[in-house]
Structures are given as C-alpha cells and as structure tokens.
Design an enzyme around this catalytic site. Structure first.
Site, PDB file in Angstrom:
ATOM      1  CD1 TRP A 178      -2.699   1.698   0.477  1.00 28.06           C
ATOM      2  CD2 TRP A 178      -1.379   2.477   2.114  1.00 28.06           C
ATOM      3  NE1 TRP A 178      -3.083   2.991   0.762  1.00 28.06           N
ATOM      4  CE2 TRP A 178      -2.300   3.494   1.766  1.00 28.06           C
ATOM      5  CE3 TRP A 178      -0.442   2.730   3.125  1.00 28.06           C
ATOM      6  CZ2 TRP A 178      -2.300   4.742   2.377  1.00 28.06           C
ATOM      7  CZ3 TRP A 178      -0.444   3.975   3.738  1.00 28.06           C
ATOM      8  CH2 TRP A 178      -1.379   4.972   3.361  1.00 28.06           C
ATOM      9  CD  GLU A 219      -4.505  -1.672   2.051  1.00 22.52           C
ATOM     10  OE1 GLU A 219      -3.334  -1.938   2.407  1.00 22.52           O
ATOM     11  OE2 GLU A 219      -5.400  -1.344   2.853  1.00 22.52           O
ATOM     12  CE  LYS A 221      -6.772   5.632   2.730  1.00 24.71           C
ATOM     13  NZ  LYS A 221      -5.836   5.757   3.840  1.00 24.71           N
ATOM     14  CG  ASP A 252      -8.636  -1.200   4.375  1.00 22.06           C
ATOM     15  OD1 ASP A 252      -9.741  -0.851   4.823  1.00 22.06           O
ATOM     16  OD2 ASP A 252      -7.575  -1.068   5.014  1.00 22.06           O
ATOM     17  CG  HIS A 255      -8.778   1.659   1.792  1.00 18.83           C
ATOM     18  ND1 HIS A 255      -7.533   1.230   1.459  1.00 18.83           N
ATOM     19  CD2 HIS A 255      -8.686   2.148   3.048  1.00 18.83           C
ATOM     20  CE1 HIS A 255      -6.699   1.430   2.473  1.00 18.83           C
ATOM     21  NE2 HIS A 255      -7.385   1.982   3.451  1.00 18.83           N
ATOM     22  CG  HIS A 279      -5.852  -4.554   5.205  1.00 17.98           C
ATOM     23  ND1 HIS A 279      -4.989  -3.510   4.971  1.00 17.98           N
ATOM     24  CD2 HIS A 279      -5.073  -5.629   5.493  1.00 17.98           C
ATOM     25  CE1 HIS A 279      -3.746  -3.951   5.100  1.00 17.98           C
ATOM     26  NE2 HIS A 279      -3.767  -5.230   5.408  1.00 17.98           N
ATOM     27  CG  ASP A 287     -10.783   6.707  11.003  1.00 19.32           C
ATOM     28  OD1 ASP A 287      -9.643   7.123  10.752  1.00 19.32           O
ATOM     29  OD2 ASP A 287     -10.990   5.619  11.576  1.00 19.32           O
ATOM     30  CG  ASP A 289      -7.490   2.925   9.400  1.00 23.54           C
ATOM     31  OD1 ASP A 289      -7.472   1.829   8.825  1.00 23.54           O
ATOM     32  OD2 ASP A 289      -7.086   3.970   8.888  1.00 23.54           O
TER      33      ASP A 289
HETATM   34  C1  RNT Z   1      -3.899   2.662   4.850  1.00 24.52           C
HETATM   35  C2  RNT Z   1      -3.959   1.212   4.533  1.00 24.52           C
HETATM   36  C3  RNT Z   1      -2.814   0.384   5.043  1.00 24.52           C
HETATM   37  C4  RNT Z   1      -2.362   0.778   6.434  1.00 24.52           C
HETATM   38  C5  RNT Z   1      -1.357  -0.168   7.047  1.00 24.52           C
HETATM   39  C6  RNT Z   1      -0.741   0.394   8.274  1.00 24.52           C
HETATM   40  O1  RNT Z   1      -5.031   3.320   4.526  1.00 24.52           O
HETATM   41  O2  RNT Z   1      -5.176   0.680   4.992  1.00 24.52           O
HETATM   42  O3  RNT Z   1      -3.123  -0.947   4.953  1.00 24.52           O
HETATM   43  O4  RNT Z   1      -3.447   0.907   7.296  1.00 24.52           O
HETATM   44  O5  RNT Z   1      -0.442  -0.520   6.110  1.00 24.52           O
HETATM   45 ZN    ZN Z   2      -5.420  -1.436   4.938  1.00 23.47          ZN
END
Ligand code: RNT
Ligand code: ZN
Length: 410
Positions: A178, A219, A221, A252, A255, A279, A287, A289
């Site tokens: 990523w 990955e 986003k 993810d 994302h 993910h 956000d 996460d």
């Molecule tokens: C960031 C991505 C990535 C990170 C990690 C720490 O938006 O999701 O995967 O969260 O690599």
């Molecule tokens: Zn991620």
C-alpha cells in the site's frame, strides 16, 4: 439454554454445529502488529503520515520488540482458531540504524523465531509512509527518479524478506503493498502519476519468486486524510494491474465510498482470481480504521466467504489502529468479532437459503434470516471459546495486565 439444547435447535434447521466450529477454526485470520504501538514501528522516529492517523493516548503503548511481543502473547492467549501475524517493515529489529532500502531477513529473525515458537505464520507489508523520502505525498509515482528508486528498492527488499519467511514457514507469506500517493487538491494531470506507478511496479515485479513462498497483493484506496482529491493507486488501477500481472488484490473495507460494500465485491473477485486478500476494518464517516466490531458488513463479508467455500481463497487480515482504548483489548475485540462473524455465517442454512433465492422466495428468506438473528448463537459461541480453552473473562485478563504491566510504561 444449554449447549446441547442449542445443538438440537440448529440440527432442526439442518445445521451441524460441530462441523461449523471445526471449519471456522481452520480459517486463518492475520492479526496486524501495528495496533500495539499506534503504527510507530522500531526503526524510525517519524510522525505517522500518509493520510492515516491514530488518535488518543491511552497508556501502555509498546515501545520495542520485547514489549510488543509480550503484549501479543497476551492477545494470542485470548484468540481461538488459526492465527497469523502481519508485520510491517518498520518493525525490523536492529541495534544499528538501518534504512528501509537496506532491510534484510536478519532484521526479522527475532520475529521469525517468536512466531515459529508459537506456531504462527507471518505476513508482511512494506512501509511506504512516515518517512522523509515520501516527497510531496508521493512514493512510487513521484516525478523524481531518486524518490521512486528508493521505494522500489524498499519494496524489493520486502519481497525478498517475505519470500524467505514463506519458504521457512511452509505457507506463502502475503506481502501487501500500500502506498499513500495522492493529492490534497484537484490534479491537473491524473494520468502521468499512474503511468509512473505502473513503471515502478513493473520494475518491482520483474523479480520472480515461487508462489509457494510469496503472494504479492496490491491495496487500493479512495482517499486519505489530507489526500482528498486524488489517489494514484485507486481500485481500477490495481484491479487491472493485478489481473494483467497475475497478482492479488487486497480490499480494505475502509477504502471505498461508504455506500459501497466489500462483501459484494468479494464474489466478483472470486470469479476472476484464485485469491483475494482483505483488510477488515470499521469505517466511521471519513475514518477507515476503527476497531472491528460485530456489525452488519463484517457479517456480510463472513457470509460471502463461508457460502462460497472461500475459506482459503479469501485471505483475511485485520487493519485498524485505535489509541484511545486499551490496545490489547482493541486487538482482541477486532479479531474475536471477525471470528464470531465467521461462526455466525457457518451456522446459517446456506444451501437452503441459496435454493430459496433461485425460487424467488424472498418471503421465506426474510422470515428465516430474521429468526436466526436471535436464535441460539450465544451458546455456540461460548462453547466454541471453551473448546479453545478461552474461559476467563476477557476484560478481566486485559484489566489485570494493564495494571501489572502497561501502566508502568511511561
Ligand atoms: C492505509 C492502509 C494500510 C495501512 C497499514 C498500516 O489506509 O489501509 O493498509 O493501514 O499498512
Ligand atoms: Zn489497509
């Protein structure tokens, strides 16, 4: 209700609980090492950057390899089922200063030793953020050759390390790439950075490793904090790149646009790819996460894995970082929620439900699925934990460890 009564209830709808528990226990979940220290790592002292952020300063952040593994020992003692651990390159263990483009397997020997003692397999991530070589928010897509070269070298090192880990552990190590590359303001050229990213990736993947050792994932986003207007590596870019180059996509679920669902994307990916990596996270407004909890989308993701028999095709990893609560609890709750969603999905009469869809009987589908939402799941979950020797109250264990250990980390 006793476990035996619950078992009987599920038998009535044609579900074998014993089989479901065994099946779910064999699905690997890769825990992310970076929840334990707010994504700081051991080898650089830079602020977290690249459009991601941790907020909160709950006491007890792990500051080195010893503390992080000590914490992970507690976490893993509370987790049922097959576990993996995802490392990030900044978690290299080294007495001397080591640069990201010079990393070697030796910097991860302590992790490999720790993991093999615990019977845990490892995954890996290059760290392309929180670093002075990220120039104007760009890495592999930077207009400056020097910058691109540095990150190409870094990722090459990471792939070599991951391949060696995979070779030693006997299962492929997933190396997930990523990069934060993007812009805060509206671009005047969206194409050229993407062409540069493609060129950088071509150079990285020119080096080949056996599939039994290394799995490469990309990955995508939509946007990040301070990078709102443009992301170089968006979903279309990586899906096309991965398809052309026989690589794996990593989705993810934080994302995408909030109305898009990764659960719906999984079966589409399964039509075209042998593997798809995840993910799992919990997006809240802008956000991406927050700690994973047992919410609808996590359950839907689990259903897509279970009913499509994708137990070993969808590679589940977790990704979130909350510094406002006890970090051991954050790790544990997220993992348990994912595991719980899988068990919940495995206890549904999935064949019958599929059949009802073909018969267009959505009246019955709705009646049945609503009934199952509060059926006898709790008894099965408790029994599942017991069989995995997790009998103590999770909060109690974490609270004790906080008072004995975490509180002393000033
Ligand atoms: C960031 C991505 C990535 C990170 C990690 C720490 O938006 O999701 O995967 O969260 O690599
Ligand atoms: Zn991620």
């Amino acid at each position: 209700m006793s476990y035996l009564e619950a078992k009987e209830k599920y038998r009535k709808i044609g579900v074998d609980i014993e089989k479901a528990m065994e099946r779910v226990n064999n699905i690997p979940i890769s825990l992310h090492c970076w929840q334990g220290d707010d994504v700081r790592g051991f080898i650089n002292n830079n602020e977290l950057s690249g459009g991601i952020q941790t907020t909160g300063n709950y006491p007890g952040r792990a500051r080195n390899f010893e503390e992080l593994t000590k914490d992970l020992d507690v976490v893993y003692s509370l987790l049922p089922g097959k576990k993996r651990l995802a490392l990030h390159a900044i978690y290299a263990v080294s007495e001397e200063k080591v640069e990201l483009d010079k990393l070697k397997i030796e910097h991860f020997e302590p992790w490999i030793e720790w993991a093999s003692k615990k019977g845990i397999h490892l995954d890996f991530n290059p760290t392309c953020f929180s670093h002075e070589m990220v120039k104007d928010g760009l890495t592999l897509s930077s207009p400056e050759e020097k910058i691109r070269k540095f990150w190409i070298e870094h990722i090459k090192c990471c792939r070599a390390i991951a391949a060696e880990i995979g070779k030693r552990q006997g299962t492929p190590c997933l190396n997930n790439i990523w990069i934060p590359d993007g812009l805060k303001n509206t671009p005047t050229d969206r194409l050229t950075p993407r062409l540069r990213l493609k060129e950088s990736l071509d150079e990285i993947f020119a080096v080949k490793y056996p599939q039994e050792y290394l799995l490469d994932s990309l990955e995508s986003k939509l946007f990040g904090i301070g990078v709102e207007s443009y992301t170089v590596g968006n979903s279309e870019f990586y899906q096309n790149y991965a398809a052309q180059n026989k690589l794996c996509c990593l989705l993810d679920n934080g994302h995408y646009h909030p109305t898009e669902c990764v659960s719906d994307k999984i079966p589409s990916m399964l039509v075209f790819y042998d593997k798809v990596a995840l993910h799992v996270t919990r997006g809240v407004r802008w956000d991406s996460d927050h700690v994973v909890l047992l919410e609808d989308e996590v359950i839907e993701i689990a259903k897509e894995i279970i009913r499509n028999n994708a137990d070993h095709k969808v590679l589940i990893g977790l990704d979130y970082f909350d510094a406002s609560i006890n970090r051991i609890a954050a790790w544990t709750l997220g993992y348990l929620s994912m595991r719980k969603a899988l068990l919940y999905a495995a206890l549904l009469p999935n064949d019958e439900l599929k059949q009802l869809q073909d018969e267009n009987n959505f009246t019955k589908i709705m009646c049945l699925t609503e009934k199952l939402k509060s059926y006898a799941f709790d008894e099965v979950w408790e029994e599942y934990l017991k069989r995995n020797k997790i009998e103590e109250d999770i909060y109690e264990v974490i609270h004790r460890y906080e008072n004995e250990v975490l509180i002393n980390r000033k």
